[in-house]
Write an enzyme that holds these catalytic residues in place. Structure first.
Site, PDB file in Angstrom:
ATOM      1  N   GLY A 169     -20.228-105.586  21.732  1.00 40.70           N
ATOM      2  CA  GLY A 169     -19.502-106.841  21.880  1.00 40.70           C
ATOM      3  C   GLY A 169     -20.014-107.930  20.955  1.00 40.70           C
ATOM      4  O   GLY A 169     -19.233-108.690  20.378  1.00 40.70           O
ATOM      5  N   THR A 170     -21.319-108.000  20.797  1.00 38.88           N
ATOM      6  CA  THR A 170     -21.905-109.050  19.959  1.00 38.88           C
ATOM      7  C   THR A 170     -21.443-108.904  18.514  1.00 38.88           C
ATOM      8  O   THR A 170     -21.022-109.883  17.883  1.00 38.88           O
ATOM      9  CB  THR A 170     -23.440-108.989  20.043  1.00 38.88           C
ATOM     10  N   ASN A 207     -18.318-114.276  31.848  1.00 38.54           N
ATOM     11  CA  ASN A 207     -19.346-113.372  32.363  1.00 38.54           C
ATOM     12  C   ASN A 207     -20.157-113.962  33.505  1.00 38.54           C
ATOM     13  O   ASN A 207     -20.792-113.227  34.251  1.00 38.54           O
ATOM     14  CB  ASN A 207     -20.276-112.910  31.239  1.00 38.54           C
ATOM     15  N   GLN A 260     -15.774-108.709  29.242  1.00 38.26           N
ATOM     16  CA  GLN A 260     -15.805-108.662  30.713  1.00 38.26           C
ATOM     17  C   GLN A 260     -14.446-108.311  31.305  1.00 38.26           C
ATOM     18  O   GLN A 260     -14.345-107.934  32.473  1.00 38.26           O
ATOM     19  CB  GLN A 260     -16.265-109.999  31.302  1.00 38.26           C
ATOM     20  N   SER A 265     -16.723-103.947  24.529  1.00 42.22           N
ATOM     21  CA  SER A 265     -18.041-103.327  24.561  1.00 42.22           C
ATOM     22  C   SER A 265     -18.012-102.137  25.519  1.00 42.22           C
ATOM     23  O   SER A 265     -17.368-102.190  26.565  1.00 42.22           O
ATOM     24  CB  SER A 265     -19.084-104.349  25.022  1.00 42.22           C
ATOM     25  N   HIS A 284     -20.752-100.610  27.073  1.00 44.71           N
ATOM     26  CA  HIS A 284     -21.714-100.514  28.184  1.00 44.71           C
ATOM     27  C   HIS A 284     -21.353-101.355  29.396  1.00 44.71           C
ATOM     28  O   HIS A 284     -22.030-101.305  30.420  1.00 44.71           O
ATOM     29  CB  HIS A 284     -23.139-100.812  27.706  1.00 44.71           C
ATOM     30  N   THR A 327     -22.609 -95.037   8.863  1.00 41.55           N
ATOM     31  CA  THR A 327     -22.295 -93.772   9.534  1.00 41.55           C
ATOM     32  C   THR A 327     -22.001 -94.050  10.999  1.00 41.55           C
ATOM     33  O   THR A 327     -22.734 -94.786  11.664  1.00 41.55           O
ATOM     34  CB  THR A 327     -23.470 -92.783   9.387  1.00 41.55           C
ATOM     35  N   CYS A 348     -28.545-113.345  29.713  1.00 43.80           N
ATOM     36  CA  CYS A 348     -29.086-113.782  28.423  1.00 43.80           C
ATOM     37  C   CYS A 348     -29.927-115.037  28.568  1.00 43.80           C
ATOM     38  O   CYS A 348     -30.777-115.314  27.742  1.00 43.80           O
ATOM     39  CB  CYS A 348     -27.963-114.055  27.445  1.00 43.80           C
TER      40      CYS A 348
HETATM   41  C1  LIG Z   1     -21.996-108.449  27.354  1.00 40.51           C
HETATM   42  C2  LIG Z   1     -21.095-109.414  26.672  1.00 40.51           C
HETATM   43  C3  LIG Z   1     -21.076-109.536  25.273  1.00 40.51           C
HETATM   44  C4  LIG Z   1     -22.013-108.779  24.392  1.00 40.51           C
HETATM   45  O1  LIG Z   1     -21.718-107.415  24.344  1.00 40.51           O
HETATM   46  P1  LIG Z   1     -22.885-106.402  23.866  1.00 40.51           P
HETATM   47  O2  LIG Z   1     -22.171-105.091  23.760  1.00 40.51           O
HETATM   48  O3  LIG Z   1     -23.926-106.433  24.924  1.00 40.51           O
HETATM   49  O4  LIG Z   1     -23.368-106.890  22.549  1.00 40.51           O
HETATM   50  C5  LIG Z   1     -20.176-110.425  24.717  1.00 40.51           C
HETATM   51  N1  LIG Z   1     -19.344-111.146  25.466  1.00 40.51           N
HETATM   52  C6  LIG Z   1     -19.335-111.050  26.810  1.00 40.51           C
HETATM   53  C7  LIG Z   1     -18.368-111.877  27.590  1.00 40.51           C
HETATM   54  C8  LIG Z   1     -20.217-110.200  27.456  1.00 40.51           C
HETATM   55  O5  LIG Z   1     -20.217-110.142  28.788  1.00 40.51           O
END
Ligand SMILES: *Cc1c(COP(=O)(O)O)cnc(C)c1O
Length: 389
Positions: free
Chosen positions: A71-72, A151, A179, A199, A201, A237, A325
């Site tokens: 996500g980042t 989040n 989210q 994302s 995870h 890759t 965070c």
């Molecule tokens: C967790 C999160 C991210 C970051 O995603 P990562 O895969 O952990 O880098 C970005 N935005 C929101 C709203 C999130 O909850």
């Protein structure tokens, strides 16, 4: 001791079915997807399949899904890629005060580089004002980035309406849907967004894997430079196992969507009802409508959320204060600040997020311990409350 994980918005465990799909790609199916022999093609096919699975979850074309490291990276790419590409057109970006730090800190960086950023307010329910959004647009505006689901407080923003305003003014629209994915209905075509961050995870897939949806025809600068992967738009890759896992997680999220939302919202509501009725001086932050099905954000008056977190941890219970965070900083949550929650109340706030593996027994265990913990902490802090806290 029982272990109860109520922090699904921080991350989720990888589901068995997801892990099972991933394992062969660590060992016998290890080929580089760019290689032209069978071992490479086998991996390339796996990436293609995963791209279809992710596209299917959000109603995109597979060619509009670009895999990233999470996500980042997706948020950074959308912001920096647009800022760089459109800098001759303008230098103004609109976002909100409650975005994830992946957006806010990227915006702060762009401000240092000469861009101007407008941060929209939220109302008492945690929602932006579409009127304020439209009024903020100038002829220098090149991008609007508004998160789909917050989040910390779980608020769902009116993305379809916001994207329509952006379109009317010829401005690109990005949403951080990390989210939202798997938790609220997402159809990129219906929503009318140009870019969307995802994302793996947060939806029971592996960490370090994600994607940016880029609508066909939208051109932004590349963020990573190197090989020709991801249709020459994101070099490096492929994270083969991560991509395969994300694909499977997306497929499961689509198949289980209704059951997942019902399961989470019923347990979340049960948790809320028990806390509010059994523990005095507790408040829910953000509206219960338009909310992430698993999110509950509660202020416990007169005590520190941090103390609650640490004592719950002693009973094997995992929760967070504000956002993960910021859990190591003493800065009050920027989201709760924007919501207008007084600073002493912010410090008494805990975020509970339930997920697919949460049970009713888990919730009962949490509330039973929470009642004792809150009573004990309030006894200790009664000195403070007598001082007029
Ligand atoms: C967790 C999160 C991210 C970051 O995603 P990562 O895969 O952990 O880098 C970005 N935005 C929101 C709203 C999130 O909850």
């Amino acid at each position: 001791m029982r272990n109860v994980y109520l922090d699904y918005s921080a991350t989720t465990p990888v589901k068995e079915e997801v892990l099972k799909e991933m394992i062969p790609y660590f060992t016998e199916k290890f080929g580089n997807p760019s290689s032209l022999y069978d071992k490479g093609l086998e991996s390339k096919d796996a990436v293609t399949h995963a791209r279809e699975q992710v596209a299917d979850l959000i109603n995109a074309k597979p060619s509009e899904v670009y895999f990233t490291a999470g996500g980042t990276e997706s948020d950074n790419w959308a912001l920096f890629g647009t800022a760089e590409k459109l800098k001759s057109k303008g230098n103004h970006i609109i976002t909100t005060k409650i975005e994830h730090h992946a957006i806010l800190h990227s915006c702060a960086y762009l401000e240092k580089e000469g861009y101007e950023v407008t941060y929209l307010d939220i109302d008492k329910d945690g929602r932006i004002s579409l009127k304020q959004l439209e009024e903020a647009i100038t002829d220098k505006t090149i991008l609007i980035s508004i998160m789909l689901v917050n989040n910390e407080i779980g608020t769902v923003q009116p993305i379809k309406e916001a994207a329509a305003i952006a379109k009317k003014h010829g401005v690109l629209f990005h949403t951080d849907a990390v989210q939202g994915l798997g938790n609220v209905d997402i159809d990129v075509k219906d929503m009318g967004v140009d870019m969307m961050s995802m994302s793996s995870h947060k939806i029971y897939g592996p960490k370090g894997s994600g994607a940016l949806y880029i609508r066909k025809g939208v051109v932004i600068d590349n963020y990573l430079h190197g090989g020709a992967q991801e249709n020459r738009r994101r070099a490096g890759t492929e994270n083969l196992t991560g991509i395969v896992g994300f694909g499977k997680a997306a497929e499961l999220a689509k198949a289980n969507f209704k059951g997942h939302v019902e399961h989470c919202s019923s347990l979340r509501n049960y948790l809320k009802d028990r806390i509010i009725s059994e523990i005095p001086d507790t408040y829910v932050n953000g509206t219960m409508e338009n909310r992430h099905p698993g999110n509950l954000n509660i202020t416990f008056k007169y005590i520190e959320g941090e103390s609650i977190l640490l004592l719950l941890n002693q009973f094997g219970i995992s929760v967070s204060t504000g956002s993960a965070c910021s859990s190591t900083s003493l800065e009050p949550s920027h989201v709760l600040t924007a919501l207008g929650v007084p600073v002493e109340m912010i410090h008494g706030t805990v975020r509970f997020t339930v997920g697919d593996f949460t049970t009713k027994e888990d919730i009962d265990y949490v509330v039973d311990n929470l009642k004792k913990i809150v009573a004990r902490l309030r006894e200790i802090s009664s000195v403070n409350s007598k001082k007029g806290w």
